[in-house]
Motif scaffolding. Structure first.
Motif, short mmCIF file in Angstrom:
data_model
loop_
_atom_site.label_atom_id
_atom_site.label_comp_id
_atom_site.label_asym_id
_atom_site.label_seq_id
_atom_site.Cartn_x
_atom_site.Cartn_y
_atom_site.Cartn_z
N GLU A 16 0.67 -0.94 0.36
CA GLU A 16 -0.02 -0.37 -0.28
C GLU A 16 0.79 1.14 0.01
OE1 GLU A 16 -3.55 0.60 2.24
OE2 GLU A 16 -2.61 2.09 3.50
N ARG A 35 -2.91 -1.68 -3.48
CA ARG A 35 -3.45 -0.18 -3.82
C ARG A 35 -3.75 0.99 -2.86
NH1 ARG A 35 -4.89 -4.28 1.06
NH2 ARG A 35 -3.78 -3.36 2.62
N HIS A 212 2.80 -0.59 4.32
CA HIS A 212 2.53 0.27 3.94
C HIS A 212 3.76 1.24 3.48
CE1 HIS A 212 -0.04 3.55 4.54
NE2 HIS A 212 0.93 3.89 5.57
#
Length: 250
Positions: A16, A35, A212
């Motif tokens: 992410e 994402r 992330h």
């Protein structure tokens, strides 16, 4: 209740990327990220992006055939995560509006005055998001018992949590990340907070599900007028995103 997030294949971390603008979304799409967390003002920890940015980012993902790509940070102001009733209502409405604009998920977090997770607030955010995924952000890192907090979030239908393991950087929070992954709640463990592509192997080893990172570099803009602020700004670095995706899939 939200639909559970798709679990990454064994040995593979999802990636992410934090995106603050459409260029960041385009780069994340082109480099194969799973994402984006869409926000603005990342220097403050991130704030809710504009309606136009949400709608445009969702359109880019839709045109690329990438369902589930845009997740929107819902945070009304910088500072702590203890919000007034008025702020919580504003954020609940922002979450609902982000989903109506095409976002696939909402990234939320709230604490009560004792420092525990504000479960009623999270439940309200979840309901506002409808069938979209809900991620609980790094407010989890302030919990005195993150494993117990994770179980509570699982009961509320949260799809994933973003956490550094309570440390300044994920590389220092591996023991807590391992404990969270071992809890078996079904909530995805997404490691973030000073993360780099080089953390991917260690994160796989402790059982994390996702990496992330902001993947950003600082650019110098032109001169700004009085009140214009610093002329430098962050931009998504394609090379960092590419390295993170390669490391996560190695």
């Amino acid at each position: 209740m939200n639909t559970a997030a798709e679990t990454p294949a064994p040995g593979r971390l999802a990636v992410e990327i934090v995106a603050q603008d459409l260029d960041g979304v385009r780069i994340a799409l082109a480099e194969g990220a799973d994402r984006v967390e869409l926000c603005t003002a990342l220097v403050t920890g991130g704030l809710t992006p504009s309606a136009a940015l949400i709608e445009s980012a969702a359109g880019l993902a839709r045109d690329a055939g990438r369902e589930g790509f845009v997740h929107v940070l819902i945070r009304s102001r910088p500072g702590d995560f203890v919000y007034s009733p008025e702020e919580l209502e504003l954020m609940r409405r922002d979450a609902a509006h982000a989903i109506r604009l095409g976002a696939s998920g909402a990234v939320v977090g709230a604490l009560d005055r004792s420092g525990a997770i504000d479960l009623p607030a999270v439940a309200a955010f979840r309901d506002a998001a409808g069938a979209a995924e809900v991620t609980f952000h790094r407010a989890l890192d302030l919990s005195s018992d993150p494993v117990a907090a994770l179980a509570d979030l699982a009961e509320l239908g949260v799809a994933r949590v973003l956490t550094s393991g309570g440390a300044a950087r994920v590389s220092e929070g591996m023991p807590v990340l391992r404990a969270l992954a071992a809890a078996g709640t079904g909530v995805q463990i997404m490691a973030g907070g000073g993360a780099t592509p080089g953390d991917a192997a260690a994160l796989r080893a402790v059982g994390a599900d996702a990496l992330h990172l902001s993947a950003r570099r600082t650019l110098m803009g032109g001169p700004t007028g009085p009140g214009g602020g610093d002329s430098s700004y962050d931009a998504t670095d394609a090379g960092i995103v590419r390295a993170a995706v390669a490391a996560a899939r190695a």
